[in-house]
Enzyme design. Sequence first.
Site, PDB file in Angstrom:
ATOM      1  N   GLU A  10       0.843  -1.210   0.000  1.00  0.00           N
ATOM      2  CA  GLU A  10       0.000   0.000   0.000  1.00  0.00           C
ATOM      3  C   GLU A  10       0.866   1.244   0.000  1.00  0.00           C
ATOM      4  O   GLU A  10       1.929   1.274   0.611  1.00  0.00           O
ATOM      5  CB  GLU A  10      -0.935  -0.019   1.213  1.00  0.00           C
ATOM      6  N   ASP A  24     -12.098   8.163 -20.862  1.00  0.00           N
ATOM      7  CA  ASP A  24     -11.953   6.750 -20.515  1.00  0.00           C
ATOM      8  C   ASP A  24     -11.641   6.018 -21.825  1.00  0.00           C
ATOM      9  O   ASP A  24     -12.528   5.772 -22.639  1.00  0.00           O
ATOM     10  CB  ASP A  24     -13.255   6.263 -19.885  1.00  0.00           C
ATOM     11  N   LYS A  68      -7.577  -4.719 -22.975  1.00  0.00           N
ATOM     12  CA  LYS A  68      -8.397  -4.741 -24.189  1.00  0.00           C
ATOM     13  C   LYS A  68      -7.460  -4.542 -25.389  1.00  0.00           C
ATOM     14  O   LYS A  68      -6.544  -5.333 -25.554  1.00  0.00           O
ATOM     15  CB  LYS A  68      -9.515  -3.714 -24.061  1.00  0.00           C
ATOM     16  N   ARG A  97      -5.043  -8.193 -17.239  1.00  0.00           N
ATOM     17  CA  ARG A  97      -6.274  -7.562 -16.772  1.00  0.00           C
ATOM     18  C   ARG A  97      -5.911  -6.502 -15.743  1.00  0.00           C
ATOM     19  O   ARG A  97      -5.260  -6.817 -14.746  1.00  0.00           O
ATOM     20  CB  ARG A  97      -7.213  -8.560 -16.094  1.00  0.00           C
TER      21      ARG A  97
HETATM   22  C1  LIG Z   1     -14.298  -2.238 -20.168  1.00  0.00           C
HETATM   23  C2  LIG Z   1     -14.531  -0.834 -19.747  1.00  0.00           C
HETATM   24  C3  LIG Z   1     -14.415  -0.436 -18.405  1.00  0.00           C
HETATM   25  C4  LIG Z   1     -14.279  -1.432 -17.274  1.00  0.00           C
HETATM   26  O1  LIG Z   1     -13.173  -2.193 -17.254  1.00  0.00           O
HETATM   27  P1  LIG Z   1     -13.072  -3.418 -16.207  1.00  0.00           P
HETATM   28  O2  LIG Z   1     -11.635  -3.763 -16.240  1.00  0.00           O
HETATM   29  O3  LIG Z   1     -13.976  -4.461 -16.690  1.00  0.00           O
HETATM   30  O4  LIG Z   1     -13.475  -2.895 -14.867  1.00  0.00           O
HETATM   31  C5  LIG Z   1     -14.535   0.904 -18.105  1.00  0.00           C
HETATM   32  N1  LIG Z   1     -14.783   1.810 -19.061  1.00  0.00           N
HETATM   33  C6  LIG Z   1     -14.931   1.469 -20.357  1.00  0.00           C
HETATM   34  C7  LIG Z   1     -15.202   2.523 -21.359  1.00  0.00           C
HETATM   35  C8  LIG Z   1     -14.828   0.134 -20.733  1.00  0.00           C
HETATM   36  O5  LIG Z   1     -15.006  -0.204 -22.018  1.00  0.00           O
END
Ligand SMILES: *Cc1c(COP(=O)(O)O)cnc(C)c1O
Length: 478
Positions: free
Chosen positions: A66, A241, A273, A279
């Site tokens: 932390e 985002d 992604k 992840r």
């Molecule tokens: C996939 C996604 C998230 C969330 O990601 P996780 O790792 O599943 O929590 C947040 N914002 C956008 C735009 C996404 O496509």
Amino acid sequence: MSRNAESTAFRSALEVVRGVEPRVAAAIAAELADQRESLKLIASENYASPATLLAMGNWFSDKYAEGTVGRRFYAGCQNVDTVEALAAEHARELFGASHAYVQPHSGIDANLVAFWAILADRVESPALRKAQARQVNDLTEADWFALRRELGNQRMLGMSLDAGGHLTHGFRPNISGKMFDQRSYGTDPATGLIDYDRVAEAAREFKPLILVAGYSAYPRKVNFRIMREIADSVGATFMVDMAHFAGLVAGKVFTGDFDPVPHAHIVTTTTHKSLRGPRGGMVLCGPELADQVDRGCPMVLGGPLPHVMAAKAVALAEARRPDFADYAQRIVDNAQALADGLLRRGASLVTGGTDNHLVLIDVSGYGLTGRQAEQALLDSGIVTNRNSVPQDPNGAWYTSGIRIGTPALTTRGLGAPEMDATAELIHTVLSQTTPGTGPDGAPSKAKYVLDPAVAESVGKQAADLLTPFPLYPSVDLG
Ligand SMILES: *Cc1c(COP(=O)(O)O)cnc(C)c1O
């Protein structure tokens, strides 16, 4: 790296796991076999490299750390400091950001960190200022009450869910929809594109504290320069985002007005992604918000995942290589080939095409709901997911859309000819599927009829398409 080393590494790891719980080892091996066999068009998924995967499976998982690099609440974090600093350095260099925070465990967590940083920076609350100055003992019960009231109810303007926005941008099922007073901007019903004049109008009326851009299902580029001007015109903090398209930013496909990093006050992302890492999540920002962002743990995050930060450092190092830019360009070329192939066969696409990694098919043209289409495709060996289309008459559960994306298949090496063949397979399934009826004979939004011979034949062709492009060719589990 020799193929031999990778095969040996994964084989040995499985052998060790098998010694304790053979069913887990079997499930891990089965997952590789399943992934190898499926035509994966899920726009948010990818295949991380063996080096990235291997960097996660070790004793970094055992460590509490932390705090931030050099300022930990636990002793003995020097090696965690090394990997966290490396991941942050690669992220800053890759994206041209002045600050990178690589601890978030997921995209949602990265957004929570960003929301907190913005609230802490922007909300005018004497009680909050005292709390931040660590004068906690001076706060009365009334101060705490005021602080809670002032932190909640702040305004957020984000892209609507059915236009492709994300749950975390102020929607009800997510905490952001309960904390924030939210309004959304949609897309132009005629073109399906973001209408920046309408966004500006909504911002003028609503005066949000936070303007959010970014999406999970919008198949086009967003002009972040214009969005920043809108944010500035109403004094909002501009957050992007880029969870879905970070790989296209990293690979310099999205540059200039379409690169969020120089335009946003704060940028969040996932790392798994299109970026093709482990992840996890990440936050990028300028010096103004850096201190607040670094308080992510323990403010909204638990202890960091040092093993995942190690893997982030590896994946970000990979993304800085020239061949990643080539990969990112191929993702977009493939999405365009897929869109063209579908359009040529008469499919209807939201916005009429794509300029990123994803395509949104409006399956109402085939007389189907998204749910029927998704299941019929799955029966035929094609893995996609259903998704709302703008102003979706079937709601968020059944939907009228199928979202498909190319990051994963591009990693395997498939190219334009295979995308055209994929379009043919999708079109075949959707045009041969008809809506089914419920037990009372009424039309059903879930049931469908597809000749099993068609599903089988398409499944076989999908498998043949993949044969020349083995997944993880360096990994032979024997
Ligand atoms: C996939 C996604 C998230 C969330 O990601 P996780 O790792 O599943 O929590 C947040 N914002 C956008 C735009 C996404 O496509």
